[in-house]
Design an enzyme around this catalytic site. Structure first.
Site, short mmCIF file in Angstrom:
data_model
loop_
_atom_site.label_atom_id
_atom_site.label_comp_id
_atom_site.label_asym_id
_atom_site.label_seq_id
_atom_site.Cartn_x
_atom_site.Cartn_y
_atom_site.Cartn_z
N ARG A 1 11.49 -6.47 5.05
CA ARG A 1 11.41 -5.02 4.87
C ARG A 1 12.41 -4.28 5.75
NH1 ARG A 1 5.65 -2.23 4.82
NH2 ARG A 1 5.49 -2.86 6.99
N LYS B 1 0.83 -1.20 0.00
CA LYS B 1 0.00 0.00 0.00
C LYS B 1 0.87 1.26 0.00
CE LYS B 1 -2.34 -0.86 3.77
NZ LYS B 1 -1.76 -2.14 4.21
N ARG C 1 -9.58 1.01 8.67
CA ARG C 1 -9.07 -0.30 9.05
C ARG C 1 -10.09 -1.09 9.85
NH1 ARG C 1 -3.10 0.47 8.68
NH2 ARG C 1 -2.04 -1.14 9.82
N ARG D 1 -0.29 -8.82 13.44
CA ARG D 1 -0.85 -7.81 12.52
C ARG D 1 -1.69 -8.47 11.43
NH1 ARG D 1 4.12 -4.92 10.35
NH2 ARG D 1 2.68 -3.52 9.30
N ARG E 1 11.43 -2.04 11.30
CA ARG E 1 10.37 -1.42 12.09
C ARG E 1 10.02 -2.36 13.25
NH1 ARG E 1 5.51 0.39 8.22
NH2 ARG E 1 4.36 -0.82 9.74
#
Ligand code: AMP
Length: 235
Positions: free
Chosen positions: A142, A20, A95, A186, A175
């Site tokens: 990531r 996204k 969300r 998540r 992160r």
């Protein structure tokens, strides 16, 4: 960047790791409209130690959602900025089904009235679909640039020098919510709380799925097509 085109609001849905953020940046750049990432705004608040940041920090670290009211207020505040007049991309919002209901009511009551009618339209809602195993690899691989948020992936798009940003030379970090145990949480949060958002838009006939397993540029191409062929468009 092209000059701003009035494409109205765009909502990007999809699980964490669907791309996204990457796609939102490309759409923003192409149409000259801002990307509004609720995750980025919240992380900014955590970094600055604001009241909102203090309320959000522990929830975010556990991969849970921040309460709807806090996030909705934050979005209402941001989209009234002058740079949102020709449209904006919501990345990571709504969300929950409650946030989606709030967003529709917000557009109907405030934006339509305040804009003299016609300028705004209901958001285009695009969902990026990605295979589950691919998602996990994207999230665990990531790396994010500490200074400016440039994104890399050790599997698919590694930096030239390990752990250093190609663009500004700053360190690349994982992160805190990209750790494996938090990632699982998540993805589960997405399944339970955010899937109903897609169903909400689907029932209204407003959901457009795109194939997020394709190469980045091809996904972007699908998005441009969707934006430029919307019904009752703002263009
Ligand atoms: P993201 O960068 O979009 O993955 O968001 C990181 C974290 O910020 C999420 O795991 C949530 O804790 C919080 N967050 C971001 N957007 C929202 C939202 N719309 N509603 C509630 N919490 C959010």
């Amino acid at each position: 960047m092209e000059t701003s085109q009035n494409i109205g609001p765009v909502v990007l849905l999809g699980p964490p790791g669907a791309g996204k953020g990457t796609q939102a940046k490309r759409i923003a750049e192409h149409y000259g409209i801002p990307q509004i990432s609720t995750g980025d705004i919240l992380r900014g608040n955590v970094q600055r130690g604001t009241e909102l940041g203090l309320q959000a920090q522990a929830l975010m670290a556990r991969g849970e959602l921040v309460p709807d009211d806090l996030v909705c207020d934050m979005v209402a505040w941001r989209v009234r900025d002058v740079d949102c007049e020709c449209g904006f991309i919501l990345d990571g919002f709504p969300r929950t089904a409650r946030q989606a209901g709030w967003l529709d009511a917000f557009f109907e009551s405030e934006i339509f009235e305040n804009s003299g009618g016609g300028k705004w339209c209901l958001p285009i809602v695009i969902r990026i679909d990605v295979d589950y195993n691919q998602l996990v690899k994207r999230l665990t691989g990531r790396r994010t640039c500490l200074a400016n948020g440039h994104i890399y992936n050790v599997y698919f798009q590694p930096p030239r020098i390990p752990d250093i940003c190609d663009v500004d030379g700053s360190p690349l970090i994982i992160r805190s919510d990209d750790r494996e145990e938090v990632i699982r949480e998540r993805l589960q949060t997405y399944d339970v709380q955010t899937r109903p958002v897609a169903e909400y838009y689907e029932q209204k006939g407003r959901l457009v799925p795109v194939n997020g397993d394709l190469e980045v540029g091809e996904v972007t191409g699908q998005m441009f097509w969707v934006i430029e062929h919307r019904d009752g468009n703002c263009l």
